[in-house]
Design a protein around this motif. Structure first.
Motif, PDB file in Angstrom:
ATOM      1  N   GLU A   1       0.801  -1.231   0.000  1.00 22.78           N
ATOM      2  CA  GLU A   1       0.000   0.000   0.000  1.00 22.78           C
ATOM      3  C   GLU A   1       0.829   1.274   0.000  1.00 22.78           C
ATOM      4  O   GLU A   1       0.538   2.183  -0.778  1.00 22.78           O
ATOM      5  N   PRO A   2       1.885   1.403   0.831  1.00 24.94           N
ATOM      6  CA  PRO A   2       2.667   2.652   0.795  1.00 24.94           C
ATOM      7  C   PRO A   2       3.319   2.907  -0.569  1.00 24.94           C
ATOM      8  O   PRO A   2       3.408   4.044  -1.019  1.00 24.94           O
ATOM      9  N   THR A   3       3.736   1.840  -1.232  1.00 25.90           N
ATOM     10  CA  THR A   3       4.334   1.977  -2.556  1.00 25.90           C
ATOM     11  C   THR A   3       3.291   2.424  -3.567  1.00 25.90           C
ATOM     12  O   THR A   3       3.536   3.322  -4.385  1.00 25.90           O
ATOM     13  N   ILE A   4       2.103   1.820  -3.504  1.00 26.91           N
ATOM     14  CA  ILE A   4       1.018   2.199  -4.409  1.00 26.91           C
ATOM     15  C   ILE A   4       0.688   3.674  -4.242  1.00 26.91           C
ATOM     16  O   ILE A   4       0.587   4.414  -5.222  1.00 26.91           O
ATOM     17  N   LYS A   5       0.538   4.109  -2.994  1.00 26.42           N
ATOM     18  CA  LYS A   5       0.192   5.512  -2.730  1.00 26.42           C
ATOM     19  C   LYS A   5       1.291   6.451  -3.216  1.00 26.42           C
ATOM     20  O   LYS A   5       1.011   7.509  -3.789  1.00 26.42           O
ATOM     21  N   ALA A   6       2.541   6.082  -2.991  1.00 26.00           N
ATOM     22  CA  ALA A   6       3.656   6.932  -3.424  1.00 26.00           C
ATOM     23  C   ALA A   6       3.699   7.049  -4.943  1.00 26.00           C
ATOM     24  O   ALA A   6       3.901   8.144  -5.492  1.00 26.00           O
ATOM     25  N   ARG A   7       3.494   5.935  -5.639  1.00 29.41           N
ATOM     26  CA  ARG A   7       3.501   5.953  -7.105  1.00 29.41           C
ATOM     27  C   ARG A   7       2.324   6.772  -7.648  1.00 29.41           C
ATOM     28  O   ARG A   7       2.483   7.527  -8.607  1.00 29.41           O
ATOM     29  N   LEU A   8       1.160   6.619  -7.046  1.00 31.07           N
ATOM     30  CA  LEU A   8      -0.006   7.398  -7.467  1.00 31.07           C
ATOM     31  C   LEU A   8       0.227   8.891  -7.254  1.00 31.07           C
ATOM     32  O   LEU A   8      -0.038   9.704  -8.145  1.00 31.07           O
ATOM     33  N   GLU A   9       0.718   9.256  -6.074  1.00 28.75           N
ATOM     34  CA  GLU A   9       0.955  10.669  -5.771  1.00 28.75           C
ATOM     35  C   GLU A   9       1.964  11.276  -6.741  1.00 28.75           C
ATOM     36  O   GLU A   9       1.766  12.384  -7.245  1.00 28.75           O
ATOM     37  N   THR A  10       3.025  10.541  -7.029  1.00 32.99           N
ATOM     38  CA  THR A  10       4.042  11.039  -7.950  1.00 32.99           C
ATOM     39  C   THR A  10       3.462  11.243  -9.349  1.00 32.99           C
ATOM     40  O   THR A  10       3.670  12.291  -9.970  1.00 32.99           O
ATOM     41  N   ALA A  11       2.717  10.257  -9.843  1.00 30.41           N
ATOM     42  CA  ALA A  11       2.123  10.374 -11.177  1.00 30.41           C
ATOM     43  C   ALA A  11       1.122  11.527 -11.235  1.00 30.41           C
ATOM     44  O   ALA A  11       1.086  12.274 -12.214  1.00 30.41           O
ATOM     45  N   ILE A  12       0.323  11.680 -10.190  1.00 32.59           N
ATOM     46  CA  ILE A  12      -0.659  12.772 -10.155  1.00 32.59           C
ATOM     47  C   ILE A  12       0.049  14.121 -10.189  1.00 32.59           C
ATOM     48  O   ILE A  12      -0.299  15.002 -10.974  1.00 32.59           O
ATOM     49  N   LYS A  13       1.053  14.296  -9.337  1.00 33.59           N
ATOM     50  CA  LYS A  13       1.771  15.571  -9.292  1.00 33.59           C
ATOM     51  C   LYS A  13       2.483  15.856 -10.614  1.00 33.59           C
ATOM     52  O   LYS A  13       2.531  17.001 -11.069  1.00 33.59           O
ATOM     53  N   ARG A  14       3.029  14.830 -11.233  1.00 32.60           N
ATOM     54  CA  ARG A  14       3.670  15.024 -12.536  1.00 32.60           C
ATOM     55  C   ARG A  14       2.639  15.434 -13.582  1.00 32.60           C
ATOM     56  O   ARG A  14       2.903  16.295 -14.421  1.00 32.60           O
ATOM     57  N   SER A  15       1.456  14.818 -13.547  1.00 34.71           N
ATOM     58  CA  SER A  15       0.423  15.140 -14.538  1.00 34.71           C
ATOM     59  C   SER A  15      -0.119  16.554 -14.355  1.00 34.71           C
ATOM     60  O   SER A  15      -0.614  17.149 -15.306  1.00 34.71           O
ATOM     61  N   LEU A  16      -0.022  17.088 -13.144  1.00 39.00           N
ATOM     62  CA  LEU A  16      -0.468  18.454 -12.871  1.00 39.00           C
ATOM     63  C   LEU A  16       0.636  19.481 -13.123  1.00 39.00           C
ATOM     64  O   LEU A  16       0.425  20.679 -12.976  1.00 39.00           O
ATOM     65  N   GLY A  17       1.825  18.988 -13.471  1.00 39.22           N
ATOM     66  CA  GLY A  17       2.953  19.882 -13.729  1.00 39.22           C
ATOM     67  C   GLY A  17       3.595  20.393 -12.446  1.00 39.22           C
ATOM     68  O   GLY A  17       4.346  21.360 -12.479  1.00 39.22           O
ATOM     69  N   GLN A  18       3.320  19.730 -11.323  1.00 43.76           N
ATOM     70  CA  GLN A  18       3.882  20.165 -10.033  1.00 43.76           C
ATOM     71  C   GLN A  18       5.219  19.503  -9.728  1.00 43.76           C
ATOM     72  O   GLN A  18       5.908  19.889  -8.809  1.00 43.76           O
ATOM     73  N   GLN A  19       5.555  18.481 -10.499  1.00 44.64           N
ATOM     74  CA  GLN A  19       6.792  17.740 -10.264  1.00 44.64           C
ATOM     75  C   GLN A  19       7.301  17.251 -11.619  1.00 44.64           C
ATOM     76  O   GLN A  19       6.521  16.834 -12.461  1.00 44.64           O
ATOM     77  N   GLU A  20       8.613  17.292 -11.806  1.00 46.20           N
ATOM     78  CA  GLU A  20       9.167  16.859 -13.078  1.00 46.20           C
ATOM     79  C   GLU A  20       9.201  15.348 -13.156  1.00 46.20           C
ATOM     80  O   GLU A  20       9.365  14.660 -12.171  1.00 46.20           O
ATOM     81  N   GLY A  21       9.048  14.843 -14.377  1.00 44.41           N
ATOM     82  CA  GLY A  21       9.071  13.406 -14.595  1.00 44.41           C
ATOM     83  C   GLY A  21       9.928  13.055 -15.786  1.00 44.41           C
ATOM     84  O   GLY A  21      10.583  13.898 -16.376  1.00 44.41           O
ATOM     85  N   THR A  22       9.871  11.784 -16.147  1.00 41.71           N
ATOM     86  CA  THR A  22      10.701  11.294 -17.244  1.00 41.71           C
ATOM     87  C   THR A  22       9.929  11.124 -18.550  1.00 41.71           C
ATOM     88  O   THR A  22      10.507  10.928 -19.584  1.00 41.71           O
ATOM     89  N   LEU A  23       8.606  11.188 -18.494  1.00 39.66           N
ATOM     90  CA  LEU A  23       7.781  11.008 -19.690  1.00 39.66           C
ATOM     91  C   LEU A  23       7.631  12.342 -20.395  1.00 39.66           C
ATOM     92  O   LEU A  23       7.240  13.331 -19.806  1.00 39.66           O
ATOM     93  N   THR A  24       7.945  12.388 -21.685  1.00 42.48           N
ATOM     94  CA  THR A  24       7.808  13.631 -22.454  1.00 42.48           C
ATOM     95  C   THR A  24       6.818  13.485 -23.568  1.00 42.48           C
ATOM     96  O   THR A  24       6.483  12.467 -23.989  1.00 42.48           O
TER      97      THR A  24
END
Length: 125
Positions: A102-125
């Protein structure tokens, strides 16, 4: 932490000797701006992919897991909870799980959400 934005305005109604101010509050839900991903296909991890959908499309969620029969309902509850927390709408989310906790799932979801909102940089372009 509230992730939605509000727009405040006022309507004034004039009744002879007094005025009534009625606030108008418009809530704008968060919508993904760009495609995003987080996680890996490794054992005990989950990869989460997010892409924006057209306005008023709602949520399209696809989950596949090696432990779907045992934990599929719990996984779906975690995903819905995180999307509700960020008040996300008009989103296509794909999660491919390889037995993540569960903690891993939540962390991955939060990261993807923040990246999709432009609040955090990611590797997908």
């Amino acid at each position: 932490m509230s992730s939605f934005s509000t727009t405040h305005s006022c309507v004034v109604e004039d009744y002879s000797n007094y005025r009534i101010f009625k606030p108008i509050i418009k809530i704008e839900f968060m919508k993904p701006k760009i495609p995003a991903q987080s996680g890996t296909f490794e054992s005990s991890d989950v990869i989460v992919l997010i892409e924006p959908l057209p306005n008023r499309s709602g949520r399209k969620i696809e989950i596949s897991s090696t432990v779907m029969q045992q934990y599929g309902e719990s996984f779906r509850h975690i995903v819905d909870g995180m999307l509700d927390q960020y008040e996300m709408t008009d989103i296509h989310l794909i999660a491919k799980d390889k037995g993540a906790l569960e903690p891993t799932i939540k962390a991955r979801l939060e990261t993807a959400i923040k990246r999709s909102l432009g609040q955090q940089e990611g590797t997908l372009t």
